[in-house]
Design a protein around this motif. Structure first.
Motif, PDB file in Angstrom:
ATOM      1  N   PRO A  99       0.742  -0.990  -0.003  1.00 33.65           N
ATOM      2  CA  PRO A  99      -0.143   0.302  -0.055  1.00 33.65           C
ATOM      3  C   PRO A  99       0.919   1.014  -0.127  1.00 33.65           C
ATOM      4  O   PRO A  99       0.537   1.999  -0.756  1.00 33.65           O
ATOM      5  N   ASN A 100       1.946   1.256   0.937  1.00 27.30           N
ATOM      6  CA  ASN A 100       2.836   2.422   0.886  1.00 27.30           C
ATOM      7  C   ASN A 100       3.476   2.803  -0.432  1.00 27.30           C
ATOM      8  O   ASN A 100       3.657   3.713  -0.929  1.00 27.30           O
ATOM      9  N   SER A 101       3.908   1.579  -1.025  1.00 26.61           N
ATOM     10  CA  SER A 101       4.424   1.732  -2.267  1.00 26.61           C
ATOM     11  C   SER A 101       3.704   2.274  -3.276  1.00 26.61           C
ATOM     12  O   SER A 101       3.922   3.303  -4.127  1.00 26.61           O
ATOM     13  N   LEU A 102       2.484   2.155  -3.468  1.00 28.10           N
ATOM     14  CA  LEU A 102       1.408   2.349  -4.367  1.00 28.10           C
ATOM     15  C   LEU A 102       1.122   4.050  -4.015  1.00 28.10           C
ATOM     16  O   LEU A 102       0.748   4.727  -5.077  1.00 28.10           O
ATOM     17  N   LEU A 103       0.941   4.369  -2.888  1.00 24.38           N
ATOM     18  CA  LEU A 103       0.444   5.631  -2.712  1.00 24.38           C
ATOM     19  C   LEU A 103       1.617   6.610  -2.919  1.00 24.38           C
ATOM     20  O   LEU A 103       1.148   7.912  -2.855  1.00 24.38           O
ATOM     21  N   LYS A 104       2.791   6.131  -2.829  1.00 25.63           N
ATOM     22  CA  LYS A 104       3.969   6.914  -3.666  1.00 25.63           C
ATOM     23  C   LYS A 104       3.710   7.297  -4.960  1.00 25.63           C
ATOM     24  O   LYS A 104       4.335   8.122  -5.462  1.00 25.63           O
ATOM     25  N   HIS A 105       2.912   6.599  -5.530  1.00 26.62           N
ATOM     26  CA  HIS A 105       2.841   6.877  -7.094  1.00 26.62           C
ATOM     27  C   HIS A 105       1.353   6.725  -7.535  1.00 26.62           C
ATOM     28  O   HIS A 105       0.646   5.672  -8.047  1.00 26.62           O
ATOM     29  N   PRO A 106       0.511   7.964  -7.109  1.00 34.11           N
ATOM     30  CA  PRO A 106      -0.846   8.024  -7.213  1.00 34.11           C
ATOM     31  C   PRO A 106      -1.394   7.753  -8.674  1.00 34.11           C
ATOM     32  O   PRO A 106      -2.430   7.629  -8.759  1.00 34.11           O
ATOM     33  N   GLN A 107      -0.495   7.932  -9.769  1.00 37.58           N
ATOM     34  CA  GLN A 107      -0.833   7.600 -11.085  1.00 37.58           C
ATOM     35  C   GLN A 107      -1.218   6.250 -11.520  1.00 37.58           C
ATOM     36  O   GLN A 107      -1.847   5.848 -12.280  1.00 37.58           O
ATOM     37  N   VAL A 108      -0.647   5.294 -10.567  1.00 38.49           N
ATOM     38  CA  VAL A 108      -0.989   3.840 -10.726  1.00 38.49           C
ATOM     39  C   VAL A 108      -2.297   3.712  -9.844  1.00 38.49           C
ATOM     40  O   VAL A 108      -2.464   3.850  -8.666  1.00 38.49           O
ATOM     41  N   SER A 119       0.808 -15.764   3.509  1.00 38.72           N
ATOM     42  CA  SER A 119       0.579 -15.497   5.015  1.00 38.72           C
ATOM     43  C   SER A 119       0.034 -13.945   5.066  1.00 38.72           C
ATOM     44  O   SER A 119       0.968 -13.047   4.828  1.00 38.72           O
ATOM     45  N   TRP A 120      -1.269 -13.509   5.192  1.00 35.85           N
ATOM     46  CA  TRP A 120      -1.310 -12.203   5.205  1.00 35.85           C
ATOM     47  C   TRP A 120      -1.836 -11.716   6.451  1.00 35.85           C
ATOM     48  O   TRP A 120      -2.782 -12.077   7.094  1.00 35.85           O
ATOM     49  N   LEU A 121      -1.065 -10.894   7.284  1.00 34.44           N
ATOM     50  CA  LEU A 121      -1.161 -10.683   8.738  1.00 34.44           C
ATOM     51  C   LEU A 121      -1.135  -9.195   9.071  1.00 34.44           C
ATOM     52  O   LEU A 121      -0.266  -8.711   9.530  1.00 34.44           O
ATOM     53  N   PRO A 122      -2.377  -8.546   8.765  1.00 34.61           N
ATOM     54  CA  PRO A 122      -2.002  -6.955   8.827  1.00 34.61           C
ATOM     55  C   PRO A 122      -2.128  -6.624  10.244  1.00 34.61           C
ATOM     56  O   PRO A 122      -1.492  -5.338  10.378  1.00 34.61           O
ATOM     57  N   THR A 123      -2.477  -7.239  11.211  1.00 33.73           N
ATOM     58  CA  THR A 123      -2.099  -6.808  12.632  1.00 33.73           C
ATOM     59  C   THR A 123      -0.515  -6.848  12.988  1.00 33.73           C
ATOM     60  O   THR A 123      -0.390  -6.276  13.925  1.00 33.73           O
ATOM     61  N   ARG A 124       0.132  -7.371  12.246  1.00 33.78           N
ATOM     62  CA  ARG A 124       1.631  -7.476  12.639  1.00 33.78           C
ATOM     63  C   ARG A 124       2.559  -6.513  11.702  1.00 33.78           C
ATOM     64  O   ARG A 124       3.579  -6.231  11.712  1.00 33.78           O
ATOM     65  N   TYR A 125       1.723  -5.580  10.919  1.00 31.54           N
ATOM     66  CA  TYR A 125       2.171  -4.556  10.045  1.00 31.54           C
ATOM     67  C   TYR A 125       2.411  -3.095  10.679  1.00 31.54           C
ATOM     68  O   TYR A 125       2.120  -3.133  11.844  1.00 31.54           O
ATOM     69  N   HIS A 126       2.796  -2.286   9.870  1.00 34.57           N
ATOM     70  CA  HIS A 126       2.839  -0.996  10.528  1.00 34.57           C
ATOM     71  C   HIS A 126       1.516  -0.400  11.060  1.00 34.57           C
ATOM     72  O   HIS A 126       0.479  -0.714  10.130  1.00 34.57           O
ATOM     73  N   PRO A 127       1.270   0.294  12.157  1.00 32.49           N
ATOM     74  CA  PRO A 127      -0.027   0.919  12.535  1.00 32.49           C
ATOM     75  C   PRO A 127      -0.777   1.459  11.639  1.00 32.49           C
ATOM     76  O   PRO A 127      -2.126   1.431  11.641  1.00 32.49           O
ATOM     77  N   GLU A 128      -0.148   2.189  10.348  1.00 34.32           N
ATOM     78  CA  GLU A 128      -0.771   2.955   9.651  1.00 34.32           C
ATOM     79  C   GLU A 128      -1.351   1.924   8.321  1.00 34.32           C
ATOM     80  O   GLU A 128      -1.520   2.639   7.390  1.00 34.32           O
ATOM     81  N   TYR A 129      -0.950   0.456   8.200  1.00 28.71           N
ATOM     82  CA  TYR A 129      -1.109  -0.117   7.344  1.00 28.71           C
ATOM     83  C   TYR A 129      -2.741  -0.167   6.682  1.00 28.71           C
ATOM     84  O   TYR A 129      -2.605  -0.049   5.549  1.00 28.71           O
ATOM     85  N   LEU A 130      -3.650  -0.397   7.604  1.00 31.83           N
ATOM     86  CA  LEU A 130      -5.233  -0.414   7.030  1.00 31.83           C
ATOM     87  C   LEU A 130      -5.445   0.875   6.472  1.00 31.83           C
ATOM     88  O   LEU A 130      -6.122   1.149   5.729  1.00 31.83           O
ATOM     89  N   THR A 131      -4.925   2.167   7.066  1.00 32.43           N
ATOM     90  CA  THR A 131      -5.293   3.323   6.623  1.00 32.43           C
ATOM     91  C   THR A 131      -4.679   3.361   5.099  1.00 32.43           C
ATOM     92  O   THR A 131      -5.443   3.894   4.116  1.00 32.43           O
ATOM     93  N   GLY A 132      -3.541   3.020   4.772  1.00 29.41           N
ATOM     94  CA  GLY A 132      -3.070   3.115   3.499  1.00 29.41           C
ATOM     95  C   GLY A 132      -3.706   2.016   2.526  1.00 29.41           C
ATOM     96  O   GLY A 132      -3.979   2.477   1.477  1.00 29.41           O
TER      97      GLY A 132
END
Length: 393
Positions: A99-108, A119-132
């Motif tokens: 998410p953070n990578s794509l948000l750096k390129h809003p034209q994508v 394994s998709w573990l969003p609760t173990r990622y950065h606190p702002e992960y879900l916002t992104g």
């Protein structure tokens, strides 16, 4: 290099030819032929971005930084990492950084996100992960295959972040830990725009059960459900799904398998899991038996389902899928008379205008005695002129 006016074929034809090219080297070559071929070549080169290693994401970011003109061609991001890094250092996993990578390129602006073998573990990622993740507002299709969550709570917050989904495919999902039923109810979500749902699950079906039982799809129209029933588990979620989607569901493809080969479903299980009496909008029902291997299969659930469809329903098309005519004849013969009677007499089928046997392959009609014998088992439908045989699409 030829100019656009010198090209011997119409643009529609050359674009169709380029669309058939499936290797990167050739597409790079076609992009150099002339200006008219550049856009279509780039579309096929960059339409799907596949990320399998952490370095792939870094290279993708570098490519976007140096060549921003490719961004509009990117329509799908496919992640299939399947590495120990995703477990040992979850914050470095591709899905964690995407998410953070794509948000750096809003034209994508990808329309589809595919996550496979992960394994998709969003609760173990950065606190702002879900916002992104929630800011990736163009993603309307999510494809999950062989994905594991810590609990279904992870799955829930992903769905809440991607609330603009119109299509969801969930195949062979799993959770490391199970949650108590009261928590399952509390974390259910609503997908207000979802019109298409595809689920494939073998027992234990707990993640898919949570999806079907505790989430709402107020505008769902098309569903493909492949589901294994234990026969003894009272918590499987298929029954509540029909109750929740009955007023909007129009097209359904259904594949049912039994965990215990040879065992019949108790009537209590059939009544709980196959009550589609609220599916008043259902127009097309397809039942797929191509994986059926039993010599004497139990079709009591199907007869019960057909007998309990809405009395004044909208069903117009009914299809049964088999491998071939011999397969259909061998697996159907015990219940053919009941199916023929129900379809011919029940008021639920007053609007039915076709019953189709779909085969993966057909023998020539003049030599296929099994096909003739199969059709002869449905005299009432044959008399109405609505019984047909077709090759599967």
């Amino acid at each position: 290099m030829p100019t656009d006016s010198q090209l011997p074929f119409p643009a529609e034809l050359t674009e169709a030819i380029i669309d058939f090219v499936d290797d990167e080297q050739t597409l790079r070559a076609t992009s150099l032929v002339c200006k008219a071929w550049v856009a279509r070549s780039r579309y096929n080169l960059f339409r799907v971005v596949e990320l399998c290693l952490p370095a792939h994401l870094d290279r993708f970011n570098g490519l976007l930084a140096s060549s921003p003109h490719i961004a509009p061609h990117i329509k799908e991001i496919a992640v299939s990492e399947n590495s120990l890094l995703a477990l040992l250092r979850p914050a470095m996993a591709i899905v964690a950084r995407l998410p953070n990578s794509l948000l750096k390129h809003p034209q994508v602006k990808p329309h589809r996100l595919a996550v496979h073998n992960q394994s998709w573990l969003p609760t173990r990622y950065h606190p702002e992960y879900l916002t992104g993740l929630s800011q990736l507002s163009t993603i309307s299709s999510l494809d999950l295959f062989d994905v594991t969550f810590t609990t279904v709570a992870d799955f829930s917050i992903i769905l809440r972040a991607l609330r603009r989904l119109r299509s969801l495919s969930a195949t062979h999902l799993d959770a490391q830990r199970q949650l108590p039923s009261e928590e399952l109810v509390a974390i259910g979500a609503e997908l207000p725009l979802l019109t298409s749902l595809r689920v494939i699950s073998q027992y234990p079906t707990s993640v898919i059960d949570w999806l079907l039982q505790y989430n709402t799809f107020p505008v769902l129209q098309d569903a493909e459900v492949s589901y294994e029933i234990s026969g003894i588990d009272p918590n499987q979620g298929l029954g509540p799904f029909w109750h929740a989607t009955g007023s909007t569901l129009e097209n359904l493809s259904l594949t049912i398998s039994k965990r215990a080969s040879g065992a019949s479903f108790p009537i209590q299980v059939i009544e709980k899991l196959f009550d589609m009496s609220r599916c008043t909008a259902l127009r097309a029902l397809r039942v797929d038996f191509r994986q059926e291997r039993e010599l004497a299969p139990d079709w009591a659930w199907l007869v019960w389902l057909l007998s309990h469809l809405p009395k004044h329903g909208a069903l117009r098309s009914l299809a049964f899928a088999f491998q071939h005519s011999s397969h259909a004849l061998a697996t159907l013969h015990q219940f053919a008379a009941e199916v023929d009677r129900v379809l011919a007499d029940a008021p639920s089928f007053s609007l039915l205008n076709q019953v189709v046997f779909e085969f993966d392959y057909r023998n020539p009609a003049e030599v296929d005695q099994d096909e003739d014998a199969l059709l002869a088992k449905f005299p009432a439908l044959s008399e109405r002129g609505i019984l047909h045989v077709e090759l599967s699409a």
